[in-house]
Enzyme design. Structure first.
Site, PDB file in Angstrom:
ATOM      1  N   HIS A 184      -3.573  -5.479   1.125  1.00 37.60           N
ATOM      2  CA  HIS A 184      -3.357  -5.793   2.533  1.00 37.60           C
ATOM      3  C   HIS A 184      -3.857  -7.200   2.817  1.00 37.60           C
ATOM      4  O   HIS A 184      -4.770  -7.692   2.167  1.00 37.60           O
ATOM      5  CB  HIS A 184      -4.134  -4.815   3.413  1.00 37.60           C
TER       6      HIS A 184
ATOM      7  N   CYS B 165       0.832  -1.193   0.000  1.00 35.39           N
ATOM      8  CA  CYS B 165       0.000   0.000   0.000  1.00 35.39           C
ATOM      9  C   CYS B 165       0.879   1.260   0.000  1.00 35.39           C
ATOM     10  O   CYS B 165       1.548   1.542  -0.982  1.00 35.39           O
ATOM     11  CB  CYS B 165      -0.977  -0.033   1.171  1.00 35.39           C
TER      12      CYS B 165
END
Length: 481
Positions: free
Chosen positions: A427, A330
């Site tokens: 994630h 991310c």
């Protein structure tokens, strides 16, 4: 339907874990139970079934309850973006970014959403177990409160106060909380319990009696320290895994100043063949590291500056020259690129920051946030990967021609030409056991075949057993109204 609220005599006293254990205990009694936290402050969020975001602790509590998490379980989420400001998420959607002093004026407007979400949960379940935030003893924050006594009184929910004996001063915490509370607020507290005791519990008998006599509260027991808590996803940065393990494969994770969604590290930390080191401010990346993980961040450009201030950019360059591997997730993925642009000043002052230049991608911050659960196929192994995306910004460039994975046939993430630098927006990717094993094998590590989900489920059962053995759980559940 009945509800019960666990508040704390201070922050980080273990409220989240206590609620998770009570949810599992209630579920095992055949009750349909749901967790609820009116207001949370955390950068470690979970994407919900209804496409919003809530605190990671409420997602774990939902799992303990046998439920898919939904936004009603945490209607107000504050995500700090700087020392003085935070993003405000209401019922799963960002509504504003405000300074702390301005949030006080906003709070009274949020009580309606909080009570609305609570009412829906109460209507759908036999029992709702509520978690407070911080401590009701912070009476300077009482005006407009939606997190502790303000909520308890508005919803008429009985409160049990939890104290943390591990940090010391628990007698003063408990008696002092009662002393500073408004009498009508104090009247909401029906009992207390003591958490995180180490050693012979009988040595606290006199202290326990003193609290009960001074407060005239019912005591629900003293809970010994639950060592296996480290096997459960943590929410607070104070609970970051401190590293450990003696495996031959060395992983170093950077503790960024605005680290977010760090539970990505949990499955790695539990692998016997892995030794995880959390690299904090002022520390160098160990020279024998095999894999460096740059985790998510709530402020990508801010944490790029922080990373450079620690000298980690120099350490990373040396690590890559030695043939080491790097994984950015991310915000960490965005940092690996050539540049991060924020023309509208979404994360801070408008401008752009040079990235680490390890991947051929450029990132531009955009107002829209991507919130989704994602099923992907790992490009190198063909194995399925399930995760979630929770980010602003879009990344593109030549590096995307070598994707990390495919989502519905479209490329996701990027991998360097030599295969040693990897970036992805996904994630939770290491929760997929087969993928995690293949990923580690591809780097020369040995995977144990550990089932992460089975470990979490077994630990939740062990937590409930632990609480049943040491607390008056039937009395706590009977207290709900």
């Amino acid at each position: 339907m009945p509800a019960l609220m666990i508040q704390g005599a201070g922050s980080n006293v273990g409220k989240s874990l206590l609620v998770a254990g009570l949810c599992r205990a209630a579920r095992r009694r055949g009750l349909t139970v749901a967790p609820f936290k009116p207001q949370n402050m955390s950068n470690n969020a979970a994407v919900t079934a209804d496409g919003g975001e809530i605190g990671r602790a409420q997602a774990l509590q939902a799992l303990a309850s046998g439920l898919d998490p939904i936004t009603d379980m945490n209607p107000v989420l504050l995500k700090p973006e700087s020392e003085v400001g935070a993003q405000v998420v209401v019922q799963g959607r960002r509504i504003a970014t405000v300074k702390a002093r301005d949030y006080a004026a906003l709070k009274p407007q949020l009580m309606g959403a909080v009570l609305e979400s609570f009412a829906r949960l109460r209507a759908a379940h036999d029992l709702v177990i509520v978690e407070g935030a911080g401590s009701p003893a912070e009476v300077n924050l009482r005006a407009g409160d939606i997190a502790n006594m303000g909520f308890a009184r508005a919803a008429d929910v009985p409160v049990v106060l939890a104290g943390d004996i591990d940090r010391g001063g628990v007698i003063a915490q408990m008696i002092g909380t009662q002393a500073v509370l408004d009498p009508d607020d104090a009247a909401m507290i029906s009992g207390f319990l003591i958490n995180k005791f180490r050693g012979d519990v009988r040595l606290f008998d006199d202290g326990y009696r003193l609290i009960a006599e001074r407060t005239v509260w019912r005591g629900f027991g003293v809970l010994p320290f639950f060592a296996d808590a480290a096997k459960l996803p943590a929410e607070d940065a104070l609970d970051l895994p401190r590293g450990g393990g003696s495996g031959a494969f060395k992983v170093a994770a950077l503790v960024l100043s605005r680290i977010a969604n760090f539970d990505d590290l949990d499955p790695l930390a539990q692998e016997p063949g892995v030794a995880l080191t959390m690299v904090a401010a002022g520390q160098a990346i160990p020279g024998d590291t095999d894999l460096v993980v740059i985790p998510g961040s709530k402020s990508t450009r801010g944490d790029l500056a922080y990373l450079r201030a620690q000298g980690w950019d120099i350490d990373l360059a040396a690590h890559v020259r030695r043939g080491g591997h790097v994984l950015g997730i991310c915000g960490g993925y965005q940092m690996l690129g050539r540049v991060v642009r924020d023309p509208e000043g979404i994360e801070g002052p408008a401008g752009e920051t040079a990235g680490l230049g390890l991947l051929e991608i450029d990132t531009t911050m955009t107002p829209d946030k991507r919130l989704t659960r994602t099923r992907a196929v790992h490009a190198a192994s063909g194995l399925p990967v399930e995760g979630y995306e929770i980010h602003i910004g879009r990344s593109d460039g030549p590096g995307r021609a070598r994707p990390f994975a495919f989502v519905d046939g479209a490329p996701e993430g990027a991998v360097s030409g030599d295969g040693r630098i990897t970036g992805s927006y996904l994630h939770g990717l290491f929760r997929a056991d087969d993928f995690r094993a293949a990923f580690l094998r591809g780097l020369g590590a040995v995977s144990s075949g550990l089932s992460h989900s089975a470990t979490v489920e077994a630990t939740l059962d062990a937590l409930a057993d632990h609480m049943e053995a040491h607390l008056d759980v039937p009395g706590l559940l009977a207290l709900a109204r």
